[in-house]
Design a protein around this motif. Structure first.
Motif, short mmCIF file in Angstrom:
data_model
loop_
_atom_site.label_atom_id
_atom_site.label_comp_id
_atom_site.label_asym_id
_atom_site.label_seq_id
_atom_site.Cartn_x
_atom_site.Cartn_y
_atom_site.Cartn_z
N GLY A 119 0.96 -1.18 0.04
CA GLY A 119 0.02 0.10 -0.13
C GLY A 119 0.73 1.52 -0.07
O GLY A 119 0.38 2.20 0.41
N TRP A 120 1.85 1.03 -0.66
CA TRP A 120 2.83 2.38 -0.73
C TRP A 120 2.41 3.77 -1.25
O TRP A 120 1.49 3.63 -2.18
N ASN A 121 2.44 4.68 -0.62
CA ASN A 121 1.90 5.89 -0.94
C ASN A 121 3.06 6.98 -1.35
O ASN A 121 3.52 7.68 -0.75
N GLU A 122 3.24 7.15 -2.91
CA GLU A 122 3.95 7.78 -3.55
C GLU A 122 3.73 9.24 -3.27
O GLU A 122 4.66 10.07 -3.87
N TRP A 123 2.61 9.52 -2.80
CA TRP A 123 2.23 11.00 -2.76
C TRP A 123 2.68 11.59 -1.18
O TRP A 123 2.40 12.93 -0.96
N GLN A 124 3.22 10.90 -0.50
CA GLN A 124 3.72 11.61 1.10
C GLN A 124 4.72 12.35 0.63
O GLN A 124 5.48 12.36 -0.03
N PRO A 125 5.10 13.06 1.82
CA PRO A 125 6.25 14.19 1.60
C PRO A 125 7.61 13.20 1.55
O PRO A 125 7.51 12.04 2.10
N VAL A 126 8.66 13.66 1.03
CA VAL A 126 9.95 12.94 0.66
C VAL A 126 10.24 12.58 2.03
O VAL A 126 11.05 11.31 2.00
N LYS A 127 10.41 13.32 3.07
CA LYS A 127 10.90 13.16 4.41
C LYS A 127 10.17 11.59 5.05
O LYS A 127 10.74 10.92 5.56
N ALA A 128 8.77 11.76 4.90
CA ALA A 128 8.02 10.67 5.39
C ALA A 128 8.42 9.39 4.59
O ALA A 128 8.54 8.34 5.13
#
Length: 196
Positions: A73-82
């Motif tokens: 369920g990877w979310n590629e829209w989260q901030p890069v630090k997250a």
């Protein structure tokens, strides 16, 4: 006239853009290295800019690749630090953003964001000062804040730090270089002739 045929086509493509971005960043870094060695200042700043921005894109694409491979369920829209924290956690790595190499991630992101969200900067001030002409010349009031990243040393640090992170994460993930490459295949199986 060609006879019509019925076929079964199977295909699979894996497009992993992080490699293309890493190649572009390396290309810019090599240009910066060559120009630095030759003391050639013509457009070296543009090559530095291209390198740093592309390194930021490379890092984020690499985190998206590892997240896709490691985290359901990877979310590629989260901030890069997250993203970095999530991938590091999945790999059992401590990502300390307060020191190198991880602090460099945020520096290249800050640089990238400056250009991705480009907006006018207006600074106004009035004050009196006792100074010399040489000191006034050093103020360089037209130099934007992001210029602090535009040095040969920062390009070397950024490239080295992000490669160090990638190498460590790839090792912990037990992924081969082949598994990170864009690849695909297709097979066509003849079934029969179709009557018109």
């Amino acid at each position: 006239m060609d006879k019509k045929i019925r076929v079964k086509i199977q295909q699979k493509r894996q497009i992993f853009i992080h490699n293309d971005l890493a190649n572009a960043a390396f290309h810019f870094k090599e240009r910066v290295d060559q120009k630095q060695k030759a003391d050639d200042r013509h457009t070296i700043g543009l090559d530095m800019m291209g390198c740093i921005i592309t390194l930021s894109f490379t890092n984020e694409a690499r985190m998206n690749f590892l997240g896709y491979k490691l985290i359901d369920g990877w979310n590629e829209w989260q901030p890069v630090k997250a993203k970095v924290k999530a991938v590091a956690k999945a790999l059992g790595i401590s990502a300390d953003f307060g020191s190198r190499p991880y602090s460099t991630i945020m520096e290249v992101k800050e640089f990238r964001d400056t250009f991705a969200h480009g907006k006018p900067i207006v600074v106004e001030s009035t004050h009196e000062e006792i100074t010399t002409q040489a000191e006034l010349d050093r103020h360089n009031i037209l130099q934007p804040e992001w210029m602090r990243f535009m040095t040969y040393e920062f390009v070397q640090k950024a490239h080295g730090d992000l490669e160090q992170i990638w190498t460590e994460m790839m090792g912990k993930a037990n992924l081969s270089v082949f598994e990170t490459m864009t690849q695909g295949g297709r097979s066509i199986q003849f079934i029969d002739y179709v009557n018109d």
